[in-house]
Every structure is written in C-alpha cells, then in structure tokens.
Design an enzyme around this catalytic site. Structure first.
Site, PDB file in Angstrom:
ATOM      1  N   PRO A   8      42.532  53.229  68.940  1.00 32.36           N
ATOM      2  CA  PRO A   8      41.806  51.944  68.767  1.00 32.36           C
ATOM      3  C   PRO A   8      42.681  50.842  68.066  1.00 32.36           C
ATOM      4  O   PRO A   8      42.684  50.942  66.892  1.00 32.36           O
ATOM      5  CB  PRO A   8      40.603  52.387  68.038  1.00 32.36           C
ATOM      6  CG  PRO A   8      40.685  53.278  67.472  1.00 32.36           C
ATOM      7  CD  PRO A   8      41.759  54.149  68.227  1.00 32.36           C
ATOM      8  N   ASP A  14      46.329  51.332  64.121  1.00 33.94           N
ATOM      9  CA  ASP A  14      45.285  52.371  64.977  1.00 33.94           C
ATOM     10  C   ASP A  14      44.230  52.415  63.969  1.00 33.94           C
ATOM     11  O   ASP A  14      44.260  53.160  62.613  1.00 33.94           O
ATOM     12  CB  ASP A  14      46.188  53.722  65.205  1.00 33.94           C
ATOM     13  CG  ASP A  14      45.339  54.793  65.541  1.00 33.94           C
ATOM     14  OD1 ASP A  14      44.108  54.709  65.706  1.00 33.94           O
ATOM     15  OD2 ASP A  14      45.684  55.912  65.982  1.00 33.94           O
ATOM     16  N   HIS A  15      43.019  52.088  64.097  1.00 33.11           N
ATOM     17  CA  HIS A  15      41.816  51.854  63.370  1.00 33.11           C
ATOM     18  C   HIS A  15      41.458  53.413  62.913  1.00 33.11           C
ATOM     19  O   HIS A  15      40.911  53.516  61.866  1.00 33.11           O
ATOM     20  CB  HIS A  15      40.907  51.177  63.997  1.00 33.11           C
ATOM     21  CG  HIS A  15      40.060  50.350  63.194  1.00 33.11           C
ATOM     22  ND1 HIS A  15      39.771  50.755  61.939  1.00 33.11           N
ATOM     23  CD2 HIS A  15      39.560  49.118  63.067  1.00 33.11           C
ATOM     24  CE1 HIS A  15      39.170  49.852  61.267  1.00 33.11           C
ATOM     25  NE2 HIS A  15      38.931  48.926  62.026  1.00 33.11           N
ATOM     26  N   ARG A  16      42.074  54.248  63.501  1.00 35.43           N
ATOM     27  CA  ARG A  16      41.453  55.696  62.962  1.00 35.43           C
ATOM     28  C   ARG A  16      42.197  56.295  61.742  1.00 35.43           C
ATOM     29  O   ARG A  16      41.802  56.879  61.193  1.00 35.43           O
ATOM     30  CB  ARG A  16      41.981  56.861  63.967  1.00 35.43           C
ATOM     31  CG  ARG A  16      41.042  56.599  65.504  1.00 35.43           C
ATOM     32  CD  ARG A  16      41.741  57.459  66.530  1.00 35.43           C
ATOM     33  NE  ARG A  16      43.025  57.215  66.826  1.00 35.43           N
ATOM     34  CZ  ARG A  16      43.748  57.900  67.651  1.00 35.43           C
ATOM     35  NH1 ARG A  16      43.136  58.791  68.347  1.00 35.43           N
ATOM     36  NH2 ARG A  16      45.043  57.664  67.912  1.00 35.43           N
ATOM     37  N   VAL A  17      43.244  55.297  61.466  1.00 36.94           N
ATOM     38  CA  VAL A  17      44.268  55.550  60.408  1.00 36.94           C
ATOM     39  C   VAL A  17      44.121  54.358  59.538  1.00 36.94           C
ATOM     40  O   VAL A  17      44.200  54.680  58.119  1.00 36.94           O
ATOM     41  CB  VAL A  17      45.736  55.971  60.862  1.00 36.94           C
ATOM     42  CG1 VAL A  17      46.702  56.279  60.006  1.00 36.94           C
ATOM     43  CG2 VAL A  17      45.872  57.099  61.903  1.00 36.94           C
TER      44      VAL A  17
END
Lengths: 327, 513
Positions: free
Chosen positions: B313, B485-488
């Site tokens: 994302p 990367d919005h996960r990170v």
C-alpha cells in the site's frame, strides 16, 4: 472467309510454306505414302515428292535428331509426331539439342524447326496415350510452345512457327482435327507468336484457356452470362512465351481469374499463370487465382471416367462463381 | 555419450532465459569453461560457460528464443555421434516448453497464429498426398472426392491465399527455391510459395513483355491488412485493401462477405469515402503498428512492479527544499577534486544515507511476519537503459564518503549499461533513489522497489522565486517525493525522515562529515 476443318487449315499452312520456301520439308511416321496418320499431310507427298515429304521408321529420337541436324545446316524441318505421347522418346534431342544448340554454340547455330502433332487426351486412349505434355515443354528455356484452338489460328500460327528461327513445339488436338472454322482468305495469313487473343470481352472474371480446353471456357462464359457474370475469355494461343500484357490488361479490369487446362495440376500452366498474376497484379486481385485442370492421376480408359477426369464447362462455371463470390 | 545442456539458473529471480547468441556453431568443439552462449536473464546478459568437453551436436533453441529454466538448449557429444532421434525428441520438448512457458497474452496469440498457419499448410500437403495416392492405385474414390476442377481448385485457392498472405513467405522464398532445386522434401510446400526474385529476373530477360507487365503492376504500395485489438489480422483481398486505402476506409469497420469473412471489393466499394473517418484528416504517412519483443528485462520489470504496486500500500510524502547551498557545494566539491565529477544526485544519495542512519525504521522492508530493519544502507538507484530500467545497489553505502559513493555509483551504472551486472549487484536494496531531474521533471512519484519499503523520487533543482525574511528573491528549489509501504512506514515516520533529509539538503556541509 473460307470454312475449313482444322486438318485442312494445318495442311494449307504446310503447303503454303513449302511452296514459299524450298528449305521447308516434312518428316515423320506415315506422313507420306499414308498421307498422315490423321491426314494432316494429305496430298503433300504427291505435290512435293519424297525429298521433301519423308516417311521415317518408328524411331522418334532418331528422326527428331535428323531434323535438328538439318535445321542447323540451313533447312527448316517440320517434324510430325504421330502423337506427343510418342514424342516422349525424342525428348533428349529436343531438350538437349534443339533447345540449347543456339546458346551452346555461341549463336553459331540456330534451330528453326517445328515439332507438331496431336497432344492431350483424345478419346479412350487410356493412361499412356492421353498425355497433355505442354507444361513439360514450357519448362524448357529455348523452346517456344504454341497450341491453337481454332482452324484459323492453327493455320496462322503454324505458318508463323515454320518461319520462326527457334524450335517451336506445335501442339494440336486429335479430337479437333474435324472441327470446322473460319480461316481468313488472306493470301498470307500469319499470326504472331507470343500473342494471346481476347475471344470474348467481359468485365467480371477472366477465364484463360487454350487449345481444346478453350471450348469448355467459351461454353462456360456463355452460361455465366445468362447468370449475370460477364466473363472475359482469353485464348493464350502461345504458351511460351506467355503474353502477360494481355492478361494483365484483363485482370486489372476483372480482378478475378480462372485458368483452364487439360493437363495435370502440379507445376502446370495454371500454376505458372497463377504465380505470375499474383506476383505482378497482387493488389488487383479480389480473389485467389483459381485453376481448373485434369485430375491429378493417370487417365482412365473407361469413357465415363475419362470424362470425369477432364475439366468441363461445369467445372469452369463453378470456379468462376467461386472467385466471383457467387456460390 | 551425448550430454544434454539445459537452460541454467543464472540469477535468483530468473524463471526463463533467452539465448542472446551462440558462441559455438553446430559441429564446433567446446571445452569445459569455454563460452557456449550468451544468455539473457531477467536482468542481464551473461556468458554461459560449458561444464563439459565435446562437440556441439545440436542447438535446440535459436538465438532470440526464450525458454523456461531446465529446458534443453543444446546437445554435446562426440564428433560424428548420431543424435538425430534424441534431437527430434528434445526439439518437441523445447516446443512444448515454449508453448507452456509463455504466459504473456501476446505470446499466446503468436502461438495460436503459428499453429493455425501450420495446420493449413498441413491440410494442403495432405490433399496433395491423397491425390497422389489415389493416382497410384487408380482409386476411383479419389477421383470422386476431388473433382479436380472447381472443388479442388477452390480448396487449393484458399490454401494458397493463406500462404500468400503470410508476410514471412517472401523472406523464405529463396530458401524454398534452394530446397526445391536440391530435390529435398520441401517441394511439397514449394508450389504455394513465391519463387525467389532471381527467377523473375530470368523471365524478364527472355520475355520483355512479361517483365513490363510485371513491373507495371508491381504491388509496392499496398498497405498491410490491419489487425484488430487482439492482434488478429483482418482478412481482406488485396484489391479490397487497395480500394480501402485509396478511399480512406478503415477495414476494421467493414464486414466481409467472402469466404470465412474475407472482405472483398464489393464490401468496400459501396461504402462512402472515409467510412469511419480517415479522409479529410491531413494526409499523414500511415505508420503500421509494430510489435516489440518483450525482453527478459522488460518481463521482470512488468512482473515486479505490478507485484509491488499491488501488494504494497503506497502513500506519498512530498517536500520542497531550498537547494542553493547544495548546488554551491557541488560546484566547490568539483573544483576541489578531480577524482570524479560529483552530481547533485550523488549528494542527494549521500543525504539519504545519512538520514536513513537516523531513521532505521525507514531503512526497512516487509517480510510478512516480521519487518526487517536493515543493518546497512544498501542504496539502490535507478538507471535507465534503452531496454528497460535497472536498479544497481551500492552495498553498505554508509561506509562511503561522497566521492567514494559517486565512484561506486559510476562503476555500477557503467556495468549496467554494459549488461555486465551480476545478480548481487542489483538485488536486495534497502532504500532506493530515482532521479528524473535531468529531464526537467519537477515532481513525480515512484513505485517501491522491493525488498525496500521506500523509494525517493527526486525532481530537478530549478530556479524559483523564494521568500526570505519577508523578501522575494531568486533562489533554487527542489522537490522530492517519498513513496512508502504503509505496512512498514507510517505517515509520520515518512514525514520525519523527509524532514531530516531536508535538513541535510538545505545545510549540506554535513554531507562531507
């Protein structure tokens, strides 16, 4: 114009040329005392004597060679092949000597000779005596190949062939010797070799034929006309060299071509025409060039099978309709 | 004993390989360690060295052809060894691998088209054979089946059209002629093919009239038949194509009434000129579509970027910074040393390294169950090549000062252009920088290059009005955009990193420490 049979027209052509030029002589099996197997040479022995009308033994290779030799030293022989089925025996002389002598002698010798006689299927002569040999000869550079469809053309073209300085294969049709047609009265009726003839003008499809096959073509054209397809009919007259100019003029107009021959399909006259037409006139074609030929098999003896094997008007009509997208 | 050589795995991400060039001809000797072929992998072109000694008995994959890993590519053995049968078997295997291996839509279409053409040729040959068999046995059934005239003529005509319409025929023609002359088995295909130009020349010599007719009708200007969206060629007679071209009619919009939908002249003649508009538009030279082979590199780019954009994302943080001092520093630096001409991008990369050291949470990657914070800054940078994009990686960039970093970047970029990068040279970046400033691009966003979680898209340093102490003056600005990367990386983390980075850019002397 006089109405003459094919055999009379050919006889006249030889007679006139023998009278005109004393170097012209006729040689072959039974051309003299028997007046010719098909009576094409009728009366010539009586008129010109045994020096100029020579009966030979049944040795095609030999008398073809004698004729070629004679032509090399200044005579103008007409060699009659009783049929072109027998001429197969003489192919070595024709292919290797007649066709090549001018080139191989550096132009020292030319070979003004005519090999003439009936070609193609006649009537119930079976596999070995029904051959259409025209494409074999057409394959050989150095030969001219002529195959007339009417008595008038027969006379004019044979006279031209006899006068030509190169070897000419002159293919007649046994079943047309009795055909009667108009022959121009002109004192010296000579037709140019290498020129096709537009027999019928039309705008919708070009039908190309020659010799006996032209009959099916003309009949087909008449039937097609009743059906609203206006066919142009071309009689090739000379098969080598091909008159591509006349063909091109027609194809540019009609955009559709059917070729008709009584020989086999593989590497036949239609194959050559199709190649040349698509190559030179590709963007003028609205349908694939289509050919009508004899079946790809030895000729059967039985009358009905022979008829089934040979192309007829019905086949030509079907092909013409197919290329006109009228199936 | 013949040895079958298979497409080797030359990089971790390699799934298939393309034979770039063969170094050994069939019949040539090769010893262990000698170059056998160049193999294009997903990233680079590599030399593939033979593991064995022997004579190359057969090449199974042509130059330019792509096959999956493990597909047989050639056969080594002893001189004179008969491997005919084995080669046939392997070739079938290669074909199967090719058919199964190509996943792209275009590749699929190609296969289909080829198969179609072969089928038609096959059918034609079959008909001929049938006729010959019939002739030999005198079978009446054959005579009945083929009327020899119309019916056969029609079938044949169709087959001939197919052959005639296929563009490769012309190219192959001389070959065909040679085969036929040698009396080879190719004669069956011969009749439907166009003889080579040499024949036309010979004929022209013996028959000037024919030559004139031929040249008069030469089909030089006929446009190719268009293809629809799926790459399927429109079936149209040559005449219909010419008439359509003359009148500006788009054949894609015409329905064909001929056999199998062939557009014939009757279908276009009745249409008003410029059917589906074409005429009236200024005459611009028509340029046909062309298809470009998808290289291994392009396939990898496509696969990896789709993967990244679809699974990570993305969000974007943009900042504009003052860049006068950065530009000044660069000028001074280049006056002070001549080891390497330092670029603005080198300085920005150096700034990124320093900022990343302060923000280890950004120098990180997503690994599903854990987030990896990389110990080193393995700094990727995008290099544009004619055949695609590659991102070499400067390992442990934190150990390099500005000049060393610039040198490392030059060295890697040079090898990228030579195609001589090794797999480890372009994999495993922990952060990436992409710069389009040289094109005058002010601002853009980049797709994250895994395994890194962030990529910095750098625009041009530009002259711009700036406000300083309430006064407007001429200055220099640059804009950079971080893709995260919005996960990170969360928004605030990305913003904080950009703030740090901006401080290094605007006060760049620290880059020299």
């Amino acid at each position: 114009m006089a109405k003459l049979s094919f055999r009379e027209a050919l006889n006249q052509a030889m007679d006139e040329e023998m009278a005109r030029d004393e170097r012209v002589f006729l040689m072959g099996e039974e051309v003299g005392h028997y007046d010719g197997a098909y009576k094409v040479s009728q009366g010539l022995l009586a008129k010109y004597g045994e020096r100029r009308v020579v009966d030979t033994p049944i040795t095609e290779l030999s008398f073809a060679g004698v004729g070629i030799g004679a032509s090399m030293v200044g005579l103008r022989p007409i060699i009659e092949m009783m049929t072109f089925n027998f001429c197969i025996l003489a192919l070595d002389q024709i292919w290797n000597n007649a066709a090549k002598m001018r080139l191989m002698s550096g132009g020292q010798y030319n070979v003004p000779i005519v090999f003439r006689g009936p070609n193609g299927a006649a009537h119930m002569l079976s596999a070995q005596h029904s051959q259409a040999t025209e494409n074999w000869f057409c394959n050989v550079p150095g030969l001219k190949v002529v195959s007339p469809a009417t008595p008038g053309d027969g006379k004019g073209l044979l006279k031209a062939a006899i006068r030509d300085d190169d070897p000419v294969i002159f293919l007649e049709s046994e079943i047309m010797y009795n055909d009667v047609g108009e022959v121009p009265d002109a004192e010296d009726h000579v037709l140019a070799l290498g020129k096709a003839h537009v027999v019928r003008e039309g705008k919708d499809v070009t039908l190309i034929g020659y010799s006996h096959g032209l009959k099916a073509v003309v009949a087909a054209a008449e039937a097609l006309a009743k059906d609203g397809i206006d066919a142009e009919v071309i009689d090739l007259r000379t098969l080598r060299p091909l008159d591509m100019e006349t063909i091109a003029r027609s194809v540019r107009k009609t955009h559709r071509v059917v070729t008709v021959e009584e020989g086999w399909p593989f590497g036949g006259i239609g194959a050559e025409l199709a190649y040349r037409i698509q190559h030179a006139l590709f963007e003028y074609l609205d349908a694939p060039v289509t050919r009508v030929t004899q079946l790809d098999m030895p000729m059967p003896y039985a009358e009905n099978l022979e008829a089934a094997c040979l192309p007829n008007a019905r086949d030509v009509i079907a092909a013409a309709r197919a290329v006109s997208y009228r199936t | 004993m013949a040895t079958i050589v298979e497409m080797p795995r030359l990089s971790d991400t390699m799934r298939e390989g393309t034979i770039g060039a063969w170094h050994v001809e069939v019949g040539g000797k090769v010893s262990s360690g000698e170059a056998l072929a160049d193999i294009e992998t997903d990233k680079a072109s590599m030399t593939f060295e033979s593991f064995d000694d022997g004579v190359l008995l057969a090449q199974l994959v042509a130059e330019g052809d792509t096959v999956p890993l493990g597909t047989p590519i050639c056969v080594l053995g002893e001189e004179g060894e008969d491997v005919g049968e084995l080669v046939e078997e392997l070739k079938a295997k290669v074909e199967a691998a090719k058919a199964g291996g190509d996943t792209g839509a275009e590749a699929g279409a190609e296969t289909e088209a080829e198969t179609g053409a072969e089928t038609e040729t096959g059918a034609g040959a079959g008909a001929e054979t049938g006729a010959e068999a019939g002739a030999e046995t005198g079978a009446e059934t054959e005579a009945g089946a083929e009327t020899g005239a119309a019916a056969e003529a029609e079938t044949e005509a169709e087959a001939e059209t197919e052959a005639g319409a296929a563009p490769p025929i012309d190219v192959e023609a001389p070959n065909e002629v040679r085969c036929a002359a040698a009396g080879g088995g190719a004669t069956e295909r011969g009749p439907s093919r166009a003889p080579g130009p040499s024949q036309a020349r010979r004929e022209g010599a013996t028959s000037p009239a024919a030559a004139a007719a031929a040249s008069g009708g030469a089909s030089a200007g006929l446009p190719p038949a268009p293809e629809d969206e799926d790459g399927v060629r429109v079936r149209a007679s040559p005449l219909a194509r010419r008439v359509a071209a003359e009148r500006g009619i788009d054949l894609l919009s015409v329905e064909g009434s001929g056999p199998r939908g062939r557009i014939v002249v009757a279908d276009v003649e009745g249409l008003p000129p410029a059917w589906k508009m074409r005429a009236g538009v200024p005459q611009v030279e028509a340029r046909a579509d062309e298809t470009v082979r998808v290289t291994q590199m392009r396939k990898t780019i496509a696969r990896r970027l789709v993967e990244s954009k679809q699974t990570a994302p993305h969000f974007y943080v943009s900042c504009t910074w003052r860049a006068e001092r950065l530009a000044d520093l660069r000028a001074e630096l280049n006056e002070a040393q001549d080891t390497v001409k330092v670029s603005l991008n080198d300085l920005i990369m150096r700034a990124a390294v320093l900022a990343l050291r302060k923000h280890p949470e950004v120098n990180a990657g997503w690994e599903d169950k854990v987030i990896r914070r990389f110990g080193s800054v393995n700094l990727g940078f995008a290099v544009a090549l004619p055949q695609g994009l590659i991102t070499p990686v400067v390992r442990q960039a934190e150990r390099l000062d500005v000049v060393s970093l610039a040198l490392a970047v030059r060295e890697l970029a040079g090898r990228a252009r030579d195609g001589s990068l090794e797999a480890e040279d372009y994999s495993g970046n922990s952060f990436c920088v992409s710069n389009l400033g040289m094109f005058g691009v002010e601002h853009f966003t980049a797709i994250i290059n895994p395994p890194a979680a962030c990529i910095l898209a750098v625009g041009a340093v530009r002259d711009a009005p700036v406000v300083e102490g309430g006064t407007l003056r001429a200055g220099k600005l640059m804009t950079a955009t971080l893709s995260c990367d919005h996960r990170v990386v969360d928004g605030a983390m990305g913003a904080a990193f950009m703030q740090t980075l901006g401080a290094f850019i605007e006060s760049p002397l620290r880059l020299m420490l």
